[in-house]
Design a protein around this motif. Structure first.
Motif, PDB file in Angstrom:
ATOM      1  N   VAL A 170     -10.550  -0.387   5.937  1.00 25.93           N
ATOM      2  CA  VAL A 170     -10.589  -1.508   6.886  1.00 25.93           C
ATOM      3  C   VAL A 170     -11.936  -2.230   6.827  1.00 25.93           C
ATOM      4  N   ALA A 171     -12.579  -2.125   5.662  1.00 28.56           N
ATOM      5  CA  ALA A 171     -13.900  -2.731   5.504  1.00 28.56           C
ATOM      6  C   ALA A 171     -13.858  -4.248   5.598  1.00 28.56           C
ATOM      7  N   SER A 172     -12.692  -4.838   5.316  1.00 36.20           N
ATOM      8  CA  SER A 172     -12.584  -6.294   5.336  1.00 36.20           C
ATOM      9  C   SER A 172     -12.285  -6.855   6.722  1.00 36.20           C
ATOM     10  N   THR A 173     -12.221  -5.983   7.726  1.00 36.57           N
ATOM     11  CA  THR A 173     -11.972  -6.456   9.089  1.00 36.57           C
ATOM     12  C   THR A 173     -13.085  -7.404   9.522  1.00 36.57           C
ATOM     13  N   PRO A 213     -15.933  -9.249  11.568  1.00 34.95           N
ATOM     14  CA  PRO A 213     -16.837  -8.622  12.547  1.00 34.95           C
ATOM     15  C   PRO A 213     -16.424  -8.827  14.005  1.00 34.95           C
ATOM     16  N   HIS A 214     -15.755  -9.932  14.287  1.00 31.95           N
ATOM     17  CA  HIS A 214     -15.385 -10.237  15.673  1.00 31.95           C
ATOM     18  C   HIS A 214     -14.030  -9.652  16.044  1.00 31.95           C
ATOM     19  N   ARG A 215     -13.448  -8.876  15.138  1.00 33.97           N
ATOM     20  CA  ARG A 215     -12.137  -8.298  15.421  1.00 33.97           C
ATOM     21  C   ARG A 215     -12.184  -6.773  15.341  1.00 33.97           C
ATOM     22  N   ARG A 216     -11.213  -6.159  16.011  1.00 35.76           N
ATOM     23  CA  ARG A 216     -11.081  -4.696  15.988  1.00 35.76           C
ATOM     24  C   ARG A 216      -9.826  -4.324  15.209  1.00 35.76           C
ATOM     25  N   PRO A 217      -9.876  -3.252  14.422  1.00 39.40           N
ATOM     26  CA  PRO A 217      -8.674  -2.834  13.694  1.00 39.40           C
ATOM     27  C   PRO A 217      -7.563  -2.417  14.663  1.00 39.40           C
ATOM     28  N   LEU A 218      -6.348  -2.864  14.385  1.00 40.65           N
ATOM     29  CA  LEU A 218      -5.174  -2.459  15.150  1.00 40.65           C
ATOM     30  C   LEU A 218      -4.184  -1.867  14.154  1.00 40.65           C
ATOM     31  N   PHE A 219      -4.000  -0.569  14.222  1.00 41.94           N
ATOM     32  CA  PHE A 219      -3.145   0.121  13.265  1.00 41.94           C
ATOM     33  C   PHE A 219      -1.698   0.127  13.758  1.00 41.94           C
ATOM     34  N   ILE A 220      -0.809  -0.455  12.972  1.00 43.16           N
ATOM     35  CA  ILE A 220       0.607  -0.502  13.311  1.00 43.16           C
ATOM     36  C   ILE A 220       1.286   0.702  12.660  1.00 43.16           C
ATOM     37  N   LEU A 221       1.762   1.616  13.477  1.00 46.82           N
ATOM     38  CA  LEU A 221       2.404   2.836  12.992  1.00 46.82           C
ATOM     39  C   LEU A 221       3.900   2.745  13.252  1.00 46.82           C
ATOM     40  N   LEU A 222       4.700   2.974  12.219  1.00 50.19           N
ATOM     41  CA  LEU A 222       6.156   2.933  12.333  1.00 50.19           C
ATOM     42  C   LEU A 222       6.628   4.338  12.672  1.00 50.19           C
ATOM     43  N   ASP A 223       6.979   4.531  13.922  1.00 48.77           N
ATOM     44  CA  ASP A 223       7.209   5.869  14.466  1.00 48.77           C
ATOM     45  C   ASP A 223       8.703   6.185  14.499  1.00 48.77           C
ATOM     46  N   GLY A 224       9.130   7.013  13.561  1.00 45.36           N
ATOM     47  CA  GLY A 224      10.524   7.424  13.469  1.00 45.36           C
ATOM     48  C   GLY A 224      10.682   8.382  12.314  1.00 45.36           C
ATOM     49  N   THR A 225      11.912   8.710  11.973  1.00 44.86           N
ATOM     50  CA  THR A 225      12.136   9.508  10.773  1.00 44.86           C
ATOM     51  C   THR A 225      11.724   8.680   9.561  1.00 44.86           C
ATOM     52  N   TRP A 226      11.616   9.333   8.417  1.00 42.35           N
ATOM     53  CA  TRP A 226      11.205   8.603   7.212  1.00 42.35           C
ATOM     54  C   TRP A 226      12.200   7.492   6.888  1.00 42.35           C
ATOM     55  N   ASP A 227      13.497   7.755   6.997  1.00 43.93           N
ATOM     56  CA  ASP A 227      14.500   6.723   6.732  1.00 43.93           C
ATOM     57  C   ASP A 227      14.376   5.573   7.728  1.00 43.93           C
ATOM     58  N   ASP A 252       5.103  -9.170   7.809  1.00 42.76           N
ATOM     59  CA  ASP A 252       4.807  -9.500   6.412  1.00 42.76           C
ATOM     60  C   ASP A 252       3.470 -10.200   6.223  1.00 42.76           C
ATOM     61  N   ARG A 253       2.918 -10.778   7.288  1.00 42.20           N
ATOM     62  CA  ARG A 253       1.649 -11.513   7.145  1.00 42.20           C
ATOM     63  C   ARG A 253       0.425 -10.614   7.244  1.00 42.20           C
ATOM     64  N   PHE A 254       0.650  -9.336   7.483  1.00 40.23           N
ATOM     65  CA  PHE A 254      -0.483  -8.436   7.684  1.00 40.23           C
ATOM     66  C   PHE A 254      -0.707  -7.537   6.462  1.00 40.23           C
ATOM     67  N   PRO A 255      -1.963  -7.133   6.232  1.00 48.19           N
ATOM     68  CA  PRO A 255      -2.227  -6.203   5.131  1.00 48.19           C
ATOM     69  C   PRO A 255      -1.568  -4.849   5.373  1.00 48.19           C
ATOM     70  N   VAL A 256      -1.237  -4.180   4.278  1.00 48.81           N
ATOM     71  CA  VAL A 256      -0.634  -2.847   4.336  1.00 48.81           C
ATOM     72  C   VAL A 256      -1.709  -1.826   3.991  1.00 48.81           C
ATOM     73  N   LEU A 257      -2.020  -0.967   4.933  1.00 48.73           N
ATOM     74  CA  LEU A 257      -3.021   0.081   4.728  1.00 48.73           C
ATOM     75  C   LEU A 257      -2.327   1.304   4.156  1.00 48.73           C
ATOM     76  N   SER A 258      -2.702   1.660   2.945  1.00 46.41           N
ATOM     77  CA  SER A 258      -2.094   2.812   2.277  1.00 46.41           C
ATOM     78  C   SER A 258      -3.073   3.980   2.298  1.00 46.41           C
ATOM     79  N   LEU A 259      -2.658   5.081   2.902  1.00 52.06           N
ATOM     80  CA  LEU A 259      -3.508   6.264   3.022  1.00 52.06           C
ATOM     81  C   LEU A 259      -3.250   7.210   1.856  1.00 52.06           C
TER      82      LEU A 259
END
Length: 238
Positions: A124-127, A129-143, A156-163
């Protein structure tokens, strides 16, 4: 005041055609604060940790009412946790407003193999400076999570953070298709670490371990052991 996931749970139960009966406990009785049976309640251990980052949980239909859901634990630890029910055909206006709030920089947390390469980031280094990271977590089974990712065009307009964690999941309350899949709280802790919310990350991990331990102790009709490794680690962090 109940946190976002607790409020979502209340709303989901209000829409149910029949009562939701969780297994375990005398007549299914569970604490409304931690979802464990009363003898194993851990509400007194709920940690208070400040964070720079926030969490936005998109929850599949019955996730908020499952006792084994770990998004609830994120909301316990991270004050700036927002939770919304997911549906394919409609979008909560409050969710869209949250994602457009200029104080936040949303990141959709999902494996890079499912996203266009141009959207994928590993930190999240590209965040701004005036913004805070907001992590969108898809909470459910894998399917369910894959379906949510594919059928939520407003993301679709947001970056995808891959861990890319090196460890395997420690979560034992549900079976996954692969050991490479992590429960929601584990993913949340990794995100907090990336955002340099180190204390919160470690606390959430420890809190998850205590919850898992007490859940299994209750299931196996064993008493709580405040001297075990999970409880000691959480106490040290608190």
């Amino acid at each position: 005041m109940p946190h976002a996931v607790a409020r979502l749970r209340t709303a989901r139960l209000a829409r149910s055609a029949k009562p939701f009966l969780a297994r375990g406990g005398p007549k299914g009785i569970r604490c409304s604060g931690c979802r464990l049976i009363p003898s194993h309640c851990m509400c007194a251990l709920r940690p208070v940790v400040s964070t720079h980052a926030g969490m936005c949980l998109l929850m599949a239909d019955i996730e908020p009412i499952k006792p084994s859901n770990t998004g609830w634990l994120i909301a316990d630890v991270v004050a700036d946790t927002f939770a919304f029910g997911w549906a394919r055909t409609e979008v909560d206006p409050a969710l869209l407003a949250q994602l457009s709030d200029p104080q936040w920089q949303p990141y959709v947390v999902f494996p890079n193999t499912f996203a266009e390469p141009s959207r994928v980031v590993s930190d999240v280094a590209s965040t701004p400076p005036h913004r805070r990271p907001l992590f969108i977590l898809l909470d459910g089974t894998w399917d369910e999570a894959r379906k949510m990712f594919r059928k939520s065009p407003y993301l679709d307009r947001f970056p995808v953070l891959s861990l890319h964690p090196e460890q395997l999941s420690r979560y034992t309350l549900r079976r996954s298709q692969t050991e490479a899949h992590f429960c929601t709280a584990e993913v949340g802790a990794m995100c907090l670490d990336l955002a340099h919310d180190t204390q919160a990350s470690q606390t959430l991990d420890a809190y998850l371990d205590v919850y898992t331990t007490r859940y299994l102790q209750a299931k196996q009709q064993r008493p709580v052991d405040l001297t075990d490794g999970a409880h000691v680690r959480l106490q040290e962090l608190r």
